[in-house]
Design a protein around this motif. Sequence first.
Motif, PDB file in Angstrom:
ATOM      1  N   THR A  11      -8.704  60.861 -31.842  1.00  0.00           N
ATOM      2  CA  THR A  11      -7.601  61.140 -32.373  1.00  0.00           C
ATOM      3  C   THR A  11      -8.650  61.915 -33.621  1.00  0.00           C
ATOM      4  OG1 THR A  11      -6.215  59.431 -32.011  1.00  0.00           O
ATOM      5  CG2 THR A  11      -5.537  60.871 -33.551  1.00  0.00           C
ATOM      6  N   LYS A  12      -8.204  63.338 -33.220  1.00  0.00           N
ATOM      7  CA  LYS A  12      -8.535  63.644 -34.429  1.00  0.00           C
ATOM      8  C   LYS A  12      -7.511  64.766 -35.660  1.00  0.00           C
ATOM      9  CE  LYS A  12     -12.017  65.966 -31.314  1.00  0.00           C
ATOM     10  NZ  LYS A  12     -12.117  68.035 -30.979  1.00  0.00           N
ATOM     11  N   ILE A  13      -7.953  64.157 -36.767  1.00  0.00           N
ATOM     12  CA  ILE A  13      -7.224  64.711 -37.821  1.00  0.00           C
ATOM     13  C   ILE A  13      -7.665  65.318 -38.720  1.00  0.00           C
ATOM     14  CG2 ILE A  13      -6.293  62.926 -39.640  1.00  0.00           C
ATOM     15  CD1 ILE A  13      -5.116  61.957 -37.275  1.00  0.00           C
ATOM     16  N   PHE A  14      -7.321  66.155 -39.349  1.00  0.00           N
ATOM     17  CA  PHE A  14      -8.143  67.065 -39.752  1.00  0.00           C
ATOM     18  C   PHE A  14      -7.264  67.296 -41.479  1.00  0.00           C
ATOM     19  CE2 PHE A  14      -8.580  71.461 -42.425  1.00  0.00           C
ATOM     20  CZ  PHE A  14     -10.053  72.374 -41.560  1.00  0.00           C
ATOM     21  N   ILE A  15      -7.821  67.289 -42.746  1.00  0.00           N
ATOM     22  CA  ILE A  15      -7.435  66.581 -44.368  1.00  0.00           C
ATOM     23  C   ILE A  15      -8.019  68.356 -44.786  1.00  0.00           C
ATOM     24  CG2 ILE A  15      -7.149  65.007 -45.638  1.00  0.00           C
ATOM     25  CD1 ILE A  15      -6.258  63.979 -43.889  1.00  0.00           C
ATOM     26  N   ASP A  16      -6.961  68.328 -45.281  1.00  0.00           N
ATOM     27  CA  ASP A  16      -6.452  69.592 -46.161  1.00  0.00           C
ATOM     28  C   ASP A  16      -6.755  69.890 -48.080  1.00  0.00           C
ATOM     29  OD1 ASP A  16      -7.159  72.861 -47.084  1.00  0.00           O
ATOM     30  OD2 ASP A  16      -5.117  72.938 -46.131  1.00  0.00           O
ATOM     31  N   PRO A  17      -7.570  69.296 -48.571  1.00  0.00           N
ATOM     32  CA  PRO A  17      -7.517  68.712 -50.150  1.00  0.00           C
ATOM     33  C   PRO A  17      -7.189  70.703 -50.839  1.00  0.00           C
ATOM     34  CG  PRO A  17      -9.475  68.505 -49.319  1.00  0.00           C
ATOM     35  CD  PRO A  17      -8.842  69.158 -47.707  1.00  0.00           C
ATOM     36  N   GLY A  18      -6.066  70.811 -51.203  1.00  0.00           N
ATOM     37  CA  GLY A  18      -5.412  72.166 -51.795  1.00  0.00           C
ATOM     38  C   GLY A  18      -6.435  72.822 -52.748  1.00  0.00           C
ATOM     39  N   HIS A  19      -6.596  73.845 -52.478  1.00  0.00           N
ATOM     40  CA  HIS A  19      -7.468  74.900 -53.211  1.00  0.00           C
ATOM     41  C   HIS A  19      -9.131  74.557 -53.606  1.00  0.00           C
ATOM     42  CE1 HIS A  19      -3.352  75.811 -54.506  1.00  0.00           C
ATOM     43  NE2 HIS A  19      -3.658  74.211 -54.580  1.00  0.00           N
ATOM     44  N   GLY A  20      -9.830  74.341 -54.508  1.00  0.00           N
ATOM     45  CA  GLY A  20     -10.768  74.313 -54.407  1.00  0.00           C
ATOM     46  C   GLY A  20     -12.085  75.961 -54.949  1.00  0.00           C
TER      47      GLY A  20
END
Length: 221
Positions: A2-11
């Motif tokens: 299972t592929k989980i994509f985590i996107d921490p906003g901004h940066g």
Amino acid sequence: MTKIFIDPGHGGTDTGATGNGLLEKNLTLEIGLQVRDILQSSYQDVEVMMSRSSDITVSLEQRTTMANNWGANLFVAVHINAGGGTGYEDYVYPGVGLPTISYQEIIHSEILKQVDFYDRGKKEANFYVLRETGMPAILTENGFIDTLEDANKLKDPSFLHSIAQGHANGIARAMSLQLNPYTYRVIADGKQEGAYSNYDNVLSEVEEHLGEALKIEVEKV
Ligand SMILES: [Zn+2]
């Protein structure tokens, strides 16, 4: 897998919202990294990709393209709210239907089990990352950076950890991830350096001490 994509906003040059001495980009990164670590160390057959794992500038298009090209099974964007208000809310694309709304239901309730945030509800919005992702996608808004009560919570490392734990629990339940049955202790020169269930984490801990340590032990417990 299972592929989980985590996107921490901004940066990077985009700080996101600011208030009470806090920058949204730092909080989202800290939460995102912890969500990744919890998923990788506790669950079987899960892969995690991050849109960023440091303080760099990443466009919205780059984020969704990365997730789409990788073939993620779930996209989770992490944000901190601003504009006056208090509490937690999350968003999915308007009218998206199943399974996304059931994932939202699960992730929403698991996060609120972990943190004492006011429940602002499950919402819908035509956000870029929700619209341009080719897989179920959710965006979480974890408290208001410009509200003192929420900001004080966000300054507490254990509170950030609880937010991350809630995300990880929700993702795991939504995606039916199975807990790892064993933990492996990595011991370098007699000192425990870490304990992981995920093989990748075990190996990277070993790698970190290769060349320095005289003796590295991996113990299944
Ligand atoms: Zn944001």
